[in-house]
Design an enzyme around this catalytic site. Structure first.
Site, PDB file in Angstrom:
ATOM      1  N   CYS A   2       1.529  -2.786  10.666  1.00 30.47           N
ATOM      2  CA  CYS A   2       1.521  -3.734  11.782  1.00 30.47           C
ATOM      3  C   CYS A   2       2.493  -4.889  11.568  1.00 30.47           C
ATOM      4  CB  CYS A   2       0.133  -4.338  11.941  1.00 30.47           C
ATOM      5  SG  CYS A   2      -1.148  -3.119  12.164  1.00 30.47           S
ATOM      6  N   ARG A  27       8.894  -0.577   9.884  1.00 31.53           N
ATOM      7  CA  ARG A  27       7.679  -0.610   9.069  1.00 31.53           C
ATOM      8  C   ARG A  27       6.667   0.442   9.497  1.00 31.53           C
ATOM      9  NH1 ARG A  27       7.168  -5.977   6.755  1.00 31.53           N
ATOM     10  NH2 ARG A  27       4.929  -5.786   6.795  1.00 31.53           N
ATOM     11  N   TRP A  73      -0.175  -0.259  13.798  1.00 33.07           N
ATOM     12  CA  TRP A  73      -0.319   0.999  13.077  1.00 33.07           C
ATOM     13  C   TRP A  73      -1.822   1.216  12.960  1.00 33.07           C
ATOM     14  CZ3 TRP A  73      -2.016   2.826   8.170  1.00 33.07           C
ATOM     15  CH2 TRP A  73      -1.445   4.047   7.761  1.00 33.07           C
ATOM     16  N   ASN A  99      -2.841  -8.702  12.049  1.00 33.05           N
ATOM     17  CA  ASN A  99      -2.536  -7.688  11.033  1.00 33.05           C
ATOM     18  C   ASN A  99      -3.646  -7.732  10.000  1.00 33.05           C
ATOM     19  OD1 ASN A  99      -0.126  -7.233  12.252  1.00 33.05           O
ATOM     20  ND2 ASN A  99       1.151  -8.052  10.610  1.00 33.05           N
ATOM     21  N   GLY A 100      -4.051  -6.574   9.493  1.00 29.11           N
ATOM     22  CA  GLY A 100      -5.075  -6.545   8.453  1.00 29.11           C
ATOM     23  C   GLY A 100      -6.309  -5.797   8.925  1.00 29.11           C
ATOM     24  N   GLU A 479       9.263  12.376  -7.960  1.00 26.08           N
ATOM     25  CA  GLU A 479       9.862  11.541  -6.916  1.00 26.08           C
ATOM     26  C   GLU A 479      10.667  12.405  -5.935  1.00 26.08           C
ATOM     27  OE1 GLU A 479       9.544   8.878  -5.627  1.00 26.08           O
ATOM     28  OE2 GLU A 479      11.407   8.446  -4.563  1.00 26.08           O
ATOM     29  N   LYS A 483      10.006  12.641  -1.899  1.00 28.14           N
ATOM     30  CA  LYS A 483      11.041  12.352  -0.904  1.00 28.14           C
ATOM     31  C   LYS A 483      11.170  13.503   0.076  1.00 28.14           C
ATOM     32  CE  LYS A 483      11.460   9.294  -1.515  1.00 28.14           C
ATOM     33  NZ  LYS A 483      11.125   7.961  -1.805  1.00 28.14           N
ATOM     34  N   GLU A 486       7.929  13.854   2.363  1.00 28.87           N
ATOM     35  CA  GLU A 486       7.566  12.772   3.294  1.00 28.87           C
ATOM     36  C   GLU A 486       8.470  12.701   4.504  1.00 28.87           C
ATOM     37  OE1 GLU A 486       7.899   8.617   2.079  1.00 28.87           O
ATOM     38  OE2 GLU A 486       9.425   9.161   0.630  1.00 28.87           O
ATOM     39  N   HIS A 502       0.569  27.786 -15.776  1.00 29.69           N
ATOM     40  CA  HIS A 502      -0.870  27.608 -15.954  1.00 29.69           C
ATOM     41  C   HIS A 502      -1.605  27.590 -14.615  1.00 29.69           C
ATOM     42  CE1 HIS A 502      -0.435  27.111 -20.235  1.00 29.69           C
ATOM     43  NE2 HIS A 502       0.554  26.261 -20.009  1.00 29.69           N
ATOM     44  N   LYS A 597       6.186   1.568   6.341  1.00 26.46           N
ATOM     45  CA  LYS A 597       7.030   1.093   5.239  1.00 26.46           C
ATOM     46  C   LYS A 597       6.243   0.222   4.276  1.00 26.46           C
ATOM     47  CE  LYS A 597      10.849   0.459   2.983  1.00 26.46           C
ATOM     48  NZ  LYS A 597      11.214   1.581   2.100  1.00 26.46           N
TER      49      LYS A 597
HETATM   50  C1  F6R Z   1       7.887   6.601  -0.465  1.00 22.27           C
HETATM   51  C2  F6R Z   1       7.511   5.202  -0.466  1.00 22.27           C
HETATM   52  C3  F6R Z   1       6.118   4.850  -0.827  1.00 22.27           C
HETATM   53  C4  F6R Z   1       6.067   3.456  -1.492  1.00 22.27           C
HETATM   54  C5  F6R Z   1       4.613   3.020  -1.677  1.00 22.27           C
HETATM   55  C6  F6R Z   1       4.525   1.696  -2.387  1.00 22.27           C
HETATM   56  O1  F6R Z   1       9.229   6.780  -0.146  1.00 22.27           O
HETATM   57  O2  F6R Z   1       8.302   4.347  -0.139  1.00 22.27           O
HETATM   58  O3  F6R Z   1       5.542   5.810  -1.654  1.00 22.27           O
HETATM   59  O4  F6R Z   1       6.736   3.511  -2.704  1.00 22.27           O
HETATM   60  O5  F6R Z   1       3.979   2.931  -0.434  1.00 22.27           O
HETATM   61  O6  F6R Z   1       5.181   0.684  -1.678  1.00 22.27           O
HETATM   62  P1  F6R Z   1       5.642  -0.631  -2.387  1.00 22.27           P
HETATM   63  O7  F6R Z   1       6.669  -0.277  -3.404  1.00 22.27           O
HETATM   64  O8  F6R Z   1       6.198  -1.490  -1.297  1.00 22.27           O
HETATM   65  O9  F6R Z   1       4.428  -1.235  -3.040  1.00 22.27           O
END
Ligand code: F6R
Length: 602
Positions: A2, A27, A73, A99-100, A479, A483, A486, A502, A597
């Site tokens: 949000c 975001r 959101w 927000n929250g 990682e 990527k 997602e 395994h 985000k």
């Molecule tokens: C994936 C991604 C998320 C963030 C996670 C933590 O590409 O960006 O997995 O890494 O939500 O976010 P931060 O680093 O902002 O605490």
């Protein structure tokens, strides 16, 4: 997640709010809305989906000198127009964005609002009804808002307007970010400075529990007891060009390409002309006698922590544990006698990490936040902060923040190891090696055509894919898989190469793509063995190997860099793999479904 914007004191409030909401789009959100008013009229407009849908509904009559806007959101209630903010009170007199998450919304509803009717299903609507319930008891708007804050439990950033006073925005925050921006003859509110940079670059931070009365000419901050608080404003170190895409089709590609520059910026910010690391002596003193470091983070940040573990343990001899924030907070392991906590968070606002930091502070343990956002909640609340200097990361999929987190952890490890007088740290020519990494990153970034072709060959049709590696190559595999899944929605997993047999090897079918990462001589030989195992069961294998270990048949060959920094390089082609796989499937690279985000709810 949000987003909130608001303005008082400019005639084109609608336009400013829409532009501000657009800056917060990255975001993640599923509906948007705004309220604007002046002395004679007011308008409330909401839409499900993109901000474009909201803009399409605006008519010239939707104008005002004061207003608040919101991107939502969904947490309580489906994404819908009814649930979109702003929400109104029972009589429609009060209008609120939030927000929250309000934890005691059911209790508030049954205690104060038994006779009220509601338009949607959100906790926010309950909050604005509660404020009005207190006004109905004879309190003025400010006193009623304040009383409502005293009975609301949970996280919030609120912006409230009373239609009968169109010169004031009432603001409060608890655990959710909110800033007040200062203008000349106007003032703004926003959950992220980026949203209002076109209007001002001077901001005032708010502290949990404070309430602020924002008018065109003044802001008045009060603590919970009603005492006036004076606070200096600060200048946001952000440039509008940092948040523009420029000629790039997607932010993610821009941010992948920025990584060599980010590595060099980290050197500039943390090393002097002689190449010596300069870090806060208090931080190093606080860390040097600690018996264990706990790295706390989520998602990509947690993956960066795994690579950091290897670097810190090698250079400082201090054992490191990695924990997921969402697990650690409610399932705390037995801690060592002298723990030190590192919070890794690009945004500095992640609620899962923040709830751990609150507990760590209650236990009086020292902590460091490594973040991209100066002044963020995790930065303010930890004992120490180191910044990533990566520039704003807009694409939901994190790329440059991951590599910056690893590089800053390496800065810390090098300085701490030297502080402890350890030869392995003194011998590690970090600044030189990171400079080589930056150059090597450029050569990989120039291989976009090759990577796009490989993606077309390996990933266009597939339902699933695996990355495998050992040691640091395994950490990068996790990682790389995150990527890929997602943004392209390919079911991808990163596995320790030796672990496949395994159980997971049962998933290998004719044509299943398995991507192996190889940068270490000993473990690399084993990973090659594991690739053979899956090949003989029908997998289609692709190898990313460092030049010193590469075979002529390997598809992606990476320059060889210092082994402690290899992850910085191997991750880059995997970011490009995810990017091209998404592009080829026709999805929005920057805004994957269901994701936000900055995840400001637990
Ligand atoms: C994936 C991604 C998320 C963030 C996670 C933590 O590409 O960006 O997995 O890494 O939500 O976010 P931060 O680093 O902002 O605490």
């Amino acid at each position: 997640m949000c987003g909130i914007v608001g303005i008082v004191g400019k005639p084109n409030a609608t336009e400013i709010i829409i532009k501000g909401l657009e800056k917060l789009e990255y975001r993640g959100y599923d509906s948007a809305g705004l309220f604007v008013a002046n002395d004679t009229t007011s308008s409330l407009v909401k839409a499900q989906g993109r901000i474009k849908n909201l803009s399409d509904k605006l008519t010239p009559e939707v104008s005002g000198t004061i207003g608040i806007g919101h991107t939502r959101w969904a947490t309580h209630g489906q994404p819908s127009e009814e649930n979109a903010h702003p929400h109104t009170s029972q009589s429609q007199r009060l209008v609120l964005v939030h927000n929250g998450v309000i934890e005691n919304f059911e209790e508030l509803k049954s205690t104060y609002l038994a006779a009220d009717t509601f338009i949607g299903e959100t906790d926010t609507e309950i909050a604005v009804h509660v404020v009005e319930a207190f006004m109905n008891q004879g309190l003025d708007t400010k006193a009623a808002f304040k009383k409502a804050l005293s009975v609301i439990r949970g996280s919030y950033a609120f912006g409230l307007i009373d239609k009968e006073d169109t010169e004031t925005i009432y603001v409060a925050k608890n655990k959710s970010p909110l800033l007040v921006g200062l203008g000349d003859g106007f003032n703004v509110i926003c959950s992220d400075a980026m949203a209002m940079l076109e209007q001002t670059n001077r901001f005032v931070e708010l502290v949990d529990g404070e309430m602020v009365i924002v008018t065109a000419d003044a802001i008045a901050i009060e603590d919970q007891e009603g005492h006036a608080i004076e606070r200096e404003s600060y200048e946001a170190q952000l440039d509008l060009t940092d948040i523009e895409k420029g000629t790039y089709p997607y932010y993610m590609l821009k941010e992948i390409d920025e990584q060599p520059a980010v590595m060099r910026r980290i050197i500039q910010n943390y090393a002097n002309q002689e190449g010596e690391i300069q870090l806060d002596a208090d931080l190093l003193n606080a860390m040097k006698d600690r018996d264990r470091i706990y790295i706390i983070g989520c998602g990509t940040s947690s993956h960066a922590g795994w690579v950091g573990k290897k670097i810190i343990e090698t250079l400082t001899n201090i054992p490191v544990e990695i924990h997921l924030s969402s697990e650690f907070g409610y399932n705390m392991p037995l801690l060592s006698e002298k723990p030190f906590f590192i919070f890794l968070s690009q945004s500095g606002e992640t609620a899962d990490s923040r709830q751990v930091l609150v507990k760590i502070n209650e236990l009086n343990y020292p902590s460091l936040t490594i973040t991209n956002v100066a002044g963020s909640t995790l930065s303010r609340e930890a004992t120490y902060t180191l910044l990533l200097h990566a520039g704003p990361e807009i694409a939901v999929a994190s790329t440059k923040a991951y590599t910056a987190q690893i590089a800053v952890l390496a800065v810390l490890a090098k300085a701490l190891g030297q502080q402890k007088g350890l030869a392995q740290a003194a011998d590690f020519a970090f600044v030189h090696e990171l400079g080589l990494v930056a150059t090597a990153m450029e050569s990989i970034i120039n291989e976009k055509d090759l990577i796009s072709e490989l993606v077309a060959e390996y990933l266009t049709e597939t339902r699933n894919a695996f990355y495998i590696g050992r040691g640091v190559d395994y950490y990068v595999s996790m990682e790389a898989a995150l990527k890929l899944k997602e943004i392209s929605y390919i079911q991808a997993e990163g596995f320790a190469a030796g672990e496949l047999k395994h159980g997971t090897i049962a998933l290998i079918e004719e044509g299943t793509p398995v991507l192996g990462i190889i940068t270490d001589e000993v473990t690399g030989a084993h990973t090659r063995g594991n690739l053979k195992e899956v090949e003989s069961r029908g997998a289609k294998t692709l190898v990313l190997a460092s030049a010193d270990l590469a075979k002529p048949t390997d598809q992606i060959v990476l320059p060889t860099v210092h082994p402690l920094l290899s992850a910085l390089l191997t991750v880059v082609p995997t970011q490009l793999v995810a990017y091209f796989a998404t592009l080829q499937r026709g999805y929005d690279v920057d805004k994957p479904r269901n994701l936000a985000k900055s995840v400001t709810v637990e």
